[in-house]
Design a protein around this motif. Structure first.
Motif, PDB file in Angstrom:
ATOM      1  N   LYS A 150     106.700 -25.300  57.349  1.00  0.00           N
ATOM      2  CA  LYS A 150     106.910 -26.574  58.073  1.00  0.00           C
ATOM      3  C   LYS A 150     108.188 -26.524  58.909  1.00  0.00           C
ATOM      4  O   LYS A 150     108.227 -27.023  60.036  1.00  0.00           O
ATOM      5  N   GLU A 171     107.605 -24.467  62.041  1.00  0.00           N
ATOM      6  CA  GLU A 171     106.838 -25.230  63.038  1.00  0.00           C
ATOM      7  C   GLU A 171     107.700 -26.303  63.696  1.00  0.00           C
ATOM      8  O   GLU A 171     107.591 -26.532  64.899  1.00  0.00           O
ATOM      9  N   SER A 172     108.581 -26.949  62.916  1.00  0.00           N
ATOM     10  CA  SER A 172     109.415 -28.000  63.505  1.00  0.00           C
ATOM     11  C   SER A 172     110.473 -27.428  64.446  1.00  0.00           C
ATOM     12  O   SER A 172     110.845 -28.058  65.432  1.00  0.00           O
ATOM     13  N   LYS A 214     104.663 -26.036  67.382  1.00  0.00           N
ATOM     14  CA  LYS A 214     103.369 -26.058  66.695  1.00  0.00           C
ATOM     15  C   LYS A 214     102.695 -24.692  66.804  1.00  0.00           C
ATOM     16  O   LYS A 214     102.712 -24.059  67.850  1.00  0.00           O
TER      17      LYS A 214
END
Length: 151
Positions: free
Chosen positions: A107, A110-111, A115
């Motif tokens: 996560k 991705e942040s 994405k």
């Protein structure tokens, strides 16, 4: 660049005293040295709940790792590194990320990278060694360094 914020009541407990107390300078020096980063030319001071780092390190990654190694300590809310220099080149502004509840390295990747780039999470893990010993052992309030992507 030079003053970095951390969560005072999150992190590794070193030294003695209550969780609200900042560790003494010897405990912070020992913690920094335990990571074997090449920080033998770094002087450490503790002023209230702030650690002050001065001296010289070999490269940008050691600069960033030194900051998070002492900043992710229970009782420390700030790390001042304005007088910590990088021998190889001028220090760049590091990118740090504070772990939130429910985060994992996928996560976070991705942040930070966008994405579909969660698979870049091993870069974050490697960038935070030896402070991180396992990809699943992160905790809310912990500050991680986020390396730039080599595109």
């Amino acid at each position: 660049m030079g003053l970095f914020s951390f969560i005072k009541n999150a992190g590794k407990k070193i030294g003695i005293g209550s969780d609200d107390d900042a560790p003494d300078v010897e405990a912070v020096k020992k913690e920094l040295a335990s990571h074997d980063l090449g920080t033998d030319k770094v002087q450490v001071e503790v002023v209230d709940d702030k650690v002050v780092l001065k001296g010289e390190v070999a490269d940008q990654s050691i600069f960033e790792k030194a900051v998070i190694a002492v900043g992710n300590t229970l009782g420390i809310s700030k790390v001042e590194a304005a007088d910590l220099t990088v021998a190889a080149a001028p220090a760049k502004e590091p990118v740090f990320y504070t772990v939130k509840k429910g985060d994992n390295l996928w996560k976070i990747a991705e942040s930070q990278y966008g994405k579909g780039k969660g698979a870049k999470n091993p870069l974050i893990f490697e960038a935070n060694k030896p402070m991180l010993t396992h990809p699943d052992k992160i905790y809310p309030g912990q500050v991680l360094r986020i390396p730039a992507l080599e595109e």
